[in-house]
Each structure stands twice: as C-alpha cells, then as structure tokens.
Design a protein around this motif. Structure first.
Motif, mmCIF file in Angstrom:
data_model
loop_
_atom_site.group_PDB
_atom_site.id
_atom_site.type_symbol
_atom_site.label_atom_id
_atom_site.label_comp_id
_atom_site.label_asym_id
_atom_site.label_seq_id
_atom_site.Cartn_x
_atom_site.Cartn_y
_atom_site.Cartn_z
ATOM 1 N N ARG A 11 -9.697 3.319 3.953
ATOM 2 C CA ARG A 11 -8.886 2.944 2.799
ATOM 3 C C ARG A 11 -9.372 3.717 1.578
ATOM 4 O O ARG A 11 -10.572 3.774 1.313
ATOM 5 C CB ARG A 11 -8.983 1.448 2.556
ATOM 6 N N ALA A 63 -5.146 4.668 4.926
ATOM 7 C CA ALA A 63 -4.317 3.958 3.955
ATOM 8 C C ALA A 63 -4.719 4.408 2.553
ATOM 9 O O ALA A 63 -5.907 4.446 2.232
ATOM 10 C CB ALA A 63 -4.482 2.446 4.103
ATOM 11 N N LEU A 115 -4.877 -2.896 -0.612
ATOM 12 C CA LEU A 115 -5.755 -2.407 0.448
ATOM 13 C C LEU A 115 -6.566 -3.536 1.060
ATOM 14 O O LEU A 115 -6.840 -3.528 2.265
ATOM 15 C CB LEU A 115 -6.678 -1.325 -0.106
ATOM 16 N N VAL A 134 -7.705 -1.062 10.498
ATOM 17 C CA VAL A 134 -7.422 0.080 9.631
ATOM 18 C C VAL A 134 -8.688 0.916 9.460
ATOM 19 O O VAL A 134 -9.755 0.404 9.135
ATOM 20 C CB VAL A 134 -6.865 -0.372 8.268
ATOM 21 N N ILE A 157 -13.982 0.460 0.338
ATOM 22 C CA ILE A 157 -12.836 1.248 -0.132
ATOM 23 C C ILE A 157 -13.352 2.448 -0.920
ATOM 24 O O ILE A 157 -14.159 2.286 -1.849
ATOM 25 C CB ILE A 157 -11.893 0.404 -1.011
ATOM 26 N N VAL A 183 0.525 5.089 4.318
ATOM 27 C CA VAL A 183 -0.229 4.825 5.541
ATOM 28 C C VAL A 183 0.036 5.979 6.495
ATOM 29 O O VAL A 183 1.193 6.346 6.741
ATOM 30 C CB VAL A 183 0.194 3.494 6.196
ATOM 31 N N ALA A 237 -6.245 -4.838 5.053
ATOM 32 C CA ALA A 237 -7.375 -4.995 5.970
ATOM 33 C C ALA A 237 -7.397 -6.390 6.593
ATOM 34 O O ALA A 237 -7.811 -6.554 7.744
ATOM 35 C CB ALA A 237 -8.681 -4.721 5.232
ATOM 36 N N GLU A 253 -3.827 4.336 -1.767
ATOM 37 C CA GLU A 253 -3.174 3.861 -2.977
ATOM 38 C C GLU A 253 -3.288 4.935 -4.048
ATOM 39 O O GLU A 253 -4.348 5.555 -4.207
ATOM 40 C CB GLU A 253 -3.838 2.585 -3.487
ATOM 41 N N VAL A 294 0.876 -1.165 0.000
ATOM 42 C CA VAL A 294 0.000 0.000 0.000
ATOM 43 C C VAL A 294 0.914 1.216 0.000
ATOM 44 O O VAL A 294 1.844 1.303 0.811
ATOM 45 C CB VAL A 294 -0.936 0.013 1.226
#
Length: 297
Positions: free
Chosen positions: A263, A233, A250, A260, A279, A226, A254, A235, A223
């Motif tokens: 995302r 998190a 991602l 987390v 996500i 973070v 998780a 991307e 990823v």
C-alpha cells in the motif's frame, strides 16, 4: 499487406491516431498477424531527472506542449483540431455545438465515476447520446476508463467506471481551471490524473497481464488505484503532509482484503517514510523513479 506478409514474410509498421475510419470501412485488420502498441504522453520515466511535476500538471503530457512556453495556445489548437478532424471531418456527431458542450461537461468528470444522465442534462442531449459521446472520447484516444475492482468480498462494491482524460492539459483547458497551483482543489485533481497516467503507461509499456482498477465501497471509502489482484494499492494525495485521515481507504482495504501486498500514498512530502501500519509514503518524483525502475510493480 496481408499478401506480402504471408507470401514474402515482410513486416510493416502502421501508424495512426484513430482506428474509427478503418473499422467503419470494414477493412481487414490483419487479425492474428498484427500486434497493437499505443504511445502515451510523456512519462516521468522518459523525461528523467529534469521532470517538472508542476509543469506537467499545467502543460500536460504531449511533448511539444510540455516543453512549450505558451501551452495555452497550443492546447486550444489541439482541442480544436480534434473537434474538426476527428469529429467534424469524419461526421462522428450530427450536432457539433452539443458535442463541444459535452467536452466541457465531461472534463468536470475527470477522475470521477460518470453519471451519464447528469452530463446529458448539462449539454442538452439524451442519455444514450451522451453515452455515445463518451465512446467517441475513448475511440479518439482523448480519454480512458478505469474500471472498478471486482471480486467476491465482504461488502458490495461500487461498480461504475471512472473516466480519466489522456492529457491533463486538455482537462485544464476544457474545465477552465487556469493555472493549477499547489494547495488548490484543481491541483489535487490534476495530480490524480498524473498518477493514473504514469501507472497506466507503465502497465502498457511493460506489457503486464494485470488490470488497473480502483476500489470503492458504497459508503464512499475508496482507494484510487489497484494493480492486479490486490498486488499494489495506491492513493494519490497532493498534500505536503499525509495525515491519518488520508490513510482511511488503504486501511479499510487491508481489513477487507488482508492479502493486499503493498500500500502506497503518492504525495508531495519531501522524504519517503513508512507508517507503523506498513503504508509507504512516497514523494511524487520518488514514486515515479521507483515505478519505472520496477521497484514498485
């Protein structure tokens, strides 16, 4: 200044692009009396509604160059000035041609974990010398490190830090990318650099007591970014359509860290949406707007 601060209660603003000369001179850095602030390149939050992503990824983040109609010549002059003023004039390296070759090789490592031995071979210097050269990049504010996220987890994590140049325009010139166009590999690399730039500037300007890192398994699953202890998190995918394989990192994150908080995939899709797995898919400009409004972090 120390005497005036203590005896008269005066305040000073000391400005400069590098502290190397001050440190080498063993000067009093006013420890406990001075606060340090760093001014980054332009962010999307500062430019506002007129922000042009393609211009930023080609011209870079330096205000004058971002707005220029001839960024190539200004970037070449900027790079030459750093080589001459920060490196040559201060005698930071003995072999300036080798350092110039190193800059070209280091630009190819932008956004990647650094292999000192590989870079050393490319520019014809020893491994320790290459490592020292990377230290010069950091001290002259040309590049920053992104450390790997560390905490006890189910699997062993890759610990090598990634290198990101402070300005993507400089990377483009050193790596001889030419004009970066959507859909190309070079555009994807520049896009990731921009997301790092926005996030790192946000952490610095908001004075967050959290580190920005990246997460990666030995298998290569990773990823990009973070924030803090898995609070956010992200991307970076320069794609007009985020597909299932883009979400692999991602999703794995998780599974490894169920706590987390959020995302996100930052991409080039025209509209924001959320996947069935929770996500968030955000267009680049939407991401920047929400970030600087405080809606993400």
């Amino acid at each position: 200044m120390q005497w005036l601060i203590e005896k008269r209660g005066l305040r000073f603003a000391l400005c400069g692009s590098s502290a190397r000369r001050v440190r080498r001179g063993a000067a009093n850095l006013l420890g406990g009396r001075a606060l340090r602030y760093e001014l980054r390149g332009l962010t999307a939050g500062e430019v506002g509604d007129s922000f042009d992503l393609d211009r930023a990824l080609n011209h870079g983040y330096l205000p004058r160059i971002y707005e220029s109609g001839q960024p190539r010549r200004l970037l070449d002059a900027y790079i030459a000035d750093y080589l001459r003023q920060e490196v040559a004039a201060e005698g930071l390296v003995r072999n300036l041609p080798a350092f110039s070759e190193f800059l070209d090789a280091a630009a190819l490592s932008d956004g990647e974990p650094v292999n000192y031995s590989s870079v050393a071979r490319e520019c014809g210097v020893s491994g320790p010398t290459a490592k020292a050269y990377f230290g010069i990049l950091e001290d002259t504010l040309l590049a920053r490190w992104l450390p790997a996220w560390r905490r006890r987890a189910k699997r062993r994590l890759l610990a090598a830090p990634k290198l990101y140049f402070e300005d993507v325009g400089v990377v483009n010139r050193l790596a001889r990318r030419g004009e970066v166009e959507r859909g190309s590999d070079s555009y994807g690399k520049a896009f990731e650099n921009w997301v790092f730039h926005e996030l790192s500037a946000y952490v610095a300007y908001r004075d967050l007591d959290e580190r920005l890192t990246y997460w990666r398994l030995p298998s290569g699953i990773e990823v990009d970014f973070v924030l803090g202890d898995m609070r956010l998190a992200i991307e970076a995918k320069a794609s007009v359509r985020v597909a299932s394989h883009h979400l692999r990192g991602l999703r794995t994150l998780a599974e490894e860290h169920p706590g987390v908080a959020r995302r996100i995939v930052v991409c080039l899709e025209p509209r924001a949406r959320r996947t069935s797995g929770g996500i968030d898919i955000l267009p680049a400009t939407d991401f920047a707007r929400r970030l600087w409004q405080g809606d993400l972090a």
